[in-house]
Design a protein around this motif. Structure first.
Motif, PDB file in Angstrom:
ATOM      1  N   ILE A  56      -3.611  10.475  -7.484  1.00 53.39           N
ATOM      2  CA  ILE A  56      -5.010  10.116  -6.914  1.00 53.39           C
ATOM      3  C   ILE A  56      -4.471   9.704  -4.991  1.00 53.39           C
ATOM      4  CG2 ILE A  56      -7.355   9.670  -6.145  1.00 53.39           C
ATOM      5  CD1 ILE A  56      -6.687  11.062  -8.820  1.00 53.39           C
ATOM      6  N   SER A  61      -2.869   5.932   3.826  1.00 49.88           N
ATOM      7  CA  SER A  61      -2.977   4.634   4.557  1.00 49.88           C
ATOM      8  C   SER A  61      -2.093   3.688   4.400  1.00 49.88           C
ATOM      9  CB  SER A  61      -4.005   4.452   5.772  1.00 49.88           C
ATOM     10  OG  SER A  61      -5.096   3.801   4.021  1.00 49.88           O
ATOM     11  N   ARG A 206      -8.032  -5.422  17.118  1.00 48.91           N
ATOM     12  CA  ARG A 206      -7.016  -4.630  16.613  1.00 48.91           C
ATOM     13  C   ARG A 206      -5.880  -4.030  17.621  1.00 48.91           C
ATOM     14  NH1 ARG A 206      -6.313  -3.071  11.574  1.00 48.91           N
ATOM     15  NH2 ARG A 206      -8.224  -3.969  10.331  1.00 48.91           N
TER      16      ARG A 206
HETATM   17  C1  LIG Z   1      -2.889   0.841  11.604  1.00 50.57           C
HETATM   18  C2  LIG Z   1      -3.175   0.302   9.848  1.00 50.57           C
HETATM   19  C3  LIG Z   1      -3.729  -0.309   9.510  1.00 50.57           C
HETATM   20  C4  LIG Z   1      -4.394  -0.780   8.246  1.00 50.57           C
HETATM   21  N1  LIG Z   1      -4.790  -1.962   8.268  1.00 50.57           N
HETATM   22  C5  LIG Z   1      -5.355  -2.685   7.142  1.00 50.57           C
HETATM   23  C6  LIG Z   1      -6.009  -3.817   6.841  1.00 50.57           C
HETATM   24  O1  LIG Z   1      -6.213  -4.038   8.152  1.00 50.57           O
HETATM   25  N2  LIG Z   1      -6.327  -3.838   5.517  1.00 50.57           N
HETATM   26  C7  LIG Z   1      -5.739  -3.434   4.361  1.00 50.57           C
HETATM   27  O2  LIG Z   1      -6.401  -4.763   3.330  1.00 50.57           O
HETATM   28  N3  LIG Z   1      -4.913  -2.688   4.834  1.00 50.57           N
HETATM   29  C8  LIG Z   1      -5.395  -1.692   5.827  1.00 50.57           C
HETATM   30  N4  LIG Z   1      -4.337  -0.896   5.703  1.00 50.57           N
HETATM   31  C9  LIG Z   1      -3.379   0.115   5.004  1.00 50.57           C
HETATM   32  C10 LIG Z   1      -4.926   1.038   4.201  1.00 50.57           C
HETATM   33  O3  LIG Z   1      -5.164   1.655   5.378  1.00 50.57           O
HETATM   34  C11 LIG Z   1      -5.435   0.401   2.954  1.00 50.57           C
HETATM   35  O4  LIG Z   1      -4.748  -0.116   2.133  1.00 50.57           O
HETATM   36  C12 LIG Z   1      -6.169   1.283   2.666  1.00 50.57           C
HETATM   37  O5  LIG Z   1      -7.566   0.551   1.632  1.00 50.57           O
HETATM   38  C13 LIG Z   1      -6.163   2.398   1.873  1.00 50.57           C
HETATM   39  O6  LIG Z   1      -6.891   3.418   1.496  1.00 50.57           O
HETATM   40  P1  LIG Z   1      -6.065   4.661   1.632  1.00 50.57           P
HETATM   41  O7  LIG Z   1      -7.554   4.857   1.100  1.00 50.57           O
HETATM   42  O8  LIG Z   1      -5.329   4.948   2.721  1.00 50.57           O
HETATM   43  O9  LIG Z   1      -5.521   4.809   0.249  1.00 50.57           O
HETATM   44  P2  LIG Z   1      -3.947   5.820   0.032  1.00 50.57           P
HETATM   45  O10 LIG Z   1      -2.985   4.972   0.409  1.00 50.57           O
HETATM   46  O11 LIG Z   1      -4.490   7.184  -0.036  1.00 50.57           O
HETATM   47  O12 LIG Z   1      -3.133   5.081  -1.432  1.00 50.57           O
HETATM   48  C14 LIG Z   1      -3.809   3.429  -1.637  1.00 50.57           C
HETATM   49  C15 LIG Z   1      -3.851   3.391  -3.339  1.00 50.57           C
HETATM   50  O13 LIG Z   1      -5.749   3.559  -3.816  1.00 50.57           O
HETATM   51  C16 LIG Z   1      -5.065   4.232  -4.591  1.00 50.57           C
HETATM   52  N5  LIG Z   1      -6.717   5.246  -4.649  1.00 50.57           N
HETATM   53  C17 LIG Z   1      -7.214   5.997  -3.617  1.00 50.57           C
HETATM   54  N6  LIG Z   1      -8.456   6.569  -3.939  1.00 50.57           N
HETATM   55  C18 LIG Z   1      -8.318   6.306  -4.948  1.00 50.57           C
HETATM   56  C19 LIG Z   1      -9.555   6.826  -5.964  1.00 50.57           C
HETATM   57  N7  LIG Z   1     -10.463   7.862  -5.686  1.00 50.57           N
HETATM   58  N8  LIG Z   1      -9.516   6.549  -7.361  1.00 50.57           N
HETATM   59  C20 LIG Z   1      -8.491   5.770  -7.896  1.00 50.57           C
HETATM   60  N9  LIG Z   1      -7.579   5.014  -7.106  1.00 50.57           N
HETATM   61  C21 LIG Z   1      -7.540   5.335  -5.813  1.00 50.57           C
HETATM   62  C22 LIG Z   1      -4.136   5.712  -4.440  1.00 50.57           C
HETATM   63  O14 LIG Z   1      -3.907   6.052  -5.842  1.00 50.57           O
HETATM   64  C23 LIG Z   1      -3.544   4.529  -3.790  1.00 50.57           C
HETATM   65  O15 LIG Z   1      -2.778   3.902  -5.301  1.00 50.57           O
HETATM   66  C24 LIG Z   1      -3.598  -0.553   6.978  1.00 50.57           C
HETATM   67  C25 LIG Z   1      -3.425   0.651   7.629  1.00 50.57           C
HETATM   68  C26 LIG Z   1      -3.100   0.835   8.672  1.00 50.57           C
HETATM   69  C27 LIG Z   1      -1.893   2.651   8.482  1.00 50.57           C
END
Ligand SMILES: Cc1cc2nc3c(=O)[nH]c(=O)nc-3n(C[C@H](O)[C@H](O)[C@H](O)COP(=O)(O)OP(=O)(O)OC[C@H]3O[C@@H](n4cnc5c(N)ncnc54)[C@H](O)[C@@H]3O)c2cc1C
Length: 299
Positions: A56, A61, A206
């Motif tokens: 999923i 990100s 940021r």
């Molecule tokens: C510019 C930038 C800044 C960032 N700053 C931060 C920050 O300040 N703090 C921080 O903690 N992180 C940060 N991140 C990392 C990231 O944004 C976070 O970890 C965010 O929570 C990931 O969400 P996503 O939807 O992109 O998950 P994804 O990257 O798509 O997936 C991450 C994980 O979650 C799982 N997942 C996603 N949706 C579901 C669902 N519905 N059910 C079960 N599993 C699921 C996926 O399988 C995977 O294992 C940053 C990233 C970037 C690119």
């Protein structure tokens, strides 16, 4: 017979998965499906889960897709998983797992709710946030969580409370076959001016300290207990260092960047070099925060 599966018409084959992540690097997946309803999600899972692994994806990100791609089905949750609902009578905010962080912080500002400002700078979705226990500037997504509904491996909806999810720093106990459907959070009312001020402060910090307009996956490594990953990386003089098309951000040394032409291998090798050097110099293990998914490309 085929009309029964007509809702699978948006199933994509050999989809460019890596290019659609924040890093913009890495290979394809065998199948990609955007599930716009709960029924479609169950149908596609029942068909494909018997034959291949399923992943999923939220906003992609926090993931680095390896160059050999993912030999399975990737599901992104769509339309019916994007609901935002506020129950004013008992101050509960319900969020679909595909709601984007930026939409939540905007909604909270409009409704004078504080405690979600930190999400304004995280480019994820509620599903990804909960799985990673995302956070910054002293707040994390589990802080105000009440409970969430997940789809379990037997295709049943299960309610899990915050306590059952054992959250800790960038960690939860969701297993890979649990799909987060929605979640409920406590809300606290505040003055709109104060919320605006906090949002501006976060945005300013940021922009000053993170490469927000680069292709990156955010923090590469978790902070080890009592240490900052970026300080350790600076100590081995890796700020700005590159490997192939990948480099360590000059603005924030715990961020790796794809300078347009990086393979995922370039990014991963740079990360492994950092890990090795930090271990040699300080005997401290840097634990990857980025999730590395899929297979290496065969040469
Ligand atoms: C510019 C930038 C800044 C960032 N700053 C931060 C920050 O300040 N703090 C921080 O903690 N992180 C940060 N991140 C990392 C990231 O944004 C976070 O970890 C965010 O929570 C990931 O969400 P996503 O939807 O992109 O998950 P994804 O990257 O798509 O997936 C991450 C994980 O979650 C799982 N997942 C996603 N949706 C579901 C669902 N519905 N059910 C079960 N599993 C699921 C996926 O399988 C995977 O294992 C940053 C990233 C970037 C690119």
């Amino acid at each position: 017979m085929f009309s029964k599966f007509s809702h699978l018409s948006n199933l994509k084959v050999n989809y460019e998965l890596g290019k659609k992540t924040w890093f913009g690097s890495g290979g394809n997946c065998l199948f990609f499906y955007e599930a716009n309803s709960f029924n479609n999600l169950i149908t596609v899972l029942r068909i494909y889960k018997r034959f291949m692994p399923v992943l999923i994806l939220g906003s992609g990100s926090n993931v680095l897709i390896r160059d050999g791609g993912f030999k399975g089905l990737v599901i992104k949750l769509g339309k019916n998983f994007k609901e935002i609902k506020l129950d004013q009578s008992n101050c509960v905010l319900s969020l679909g797992s595909a709601v984007k962080d930026i939409e939540i912080s905007k909604f909270c500002l409009q409704n004078n709710i504080s405690g979600f400002e930190f999400l304004s700078g995280i480019p994820g979705t509620i599903g990804g946030n909960l799985k990673m226990n995302a956070g910054c500037f002293g707040a994390q997504i589990s802080d105000n969580l009440i409970d969430c509904n997940i789809l379990n491996k037997n295709y049943e909806i299960e309610k899990l409370t915050k306590k059952e999810l054992n959250f800790s720093y960038r960690k939860s106990s969701f297993s890979n076959d649990q799909i987060i459907i929605n979640a409920r959070f406590k809300t606290f009312h505040s003055d709109r001016k104060l919320i605006e001020k906090r949002l501006e402060e976060i945005s300013r910090k940021r922009k000053k300290s993170q490469p927000v307009s680069s292709r990156t996956g955010g923090s590469t490594f978790k902070n080890p207990p009592h240490h900052s990953a970026w300080k350790l990386i600076d100590s081995i003089k890796f700020r700005g260092r590159s490997h192939g098309g990948a480099s360590v951000s000059k603005l924030h040394s715990n961020f790796l960047i794809n300078n347009d032409s990086a393979t995922s291998l370039d990014i991963e090798i740079l990360g492994e070099e950092i890990k090795n050097k930090v271990w040699k110099k300080f005997k401290i293990n840097l634990d990857w925060e980025l999730l590395r998914i899929g297979e290496f490309k065969k040469i």
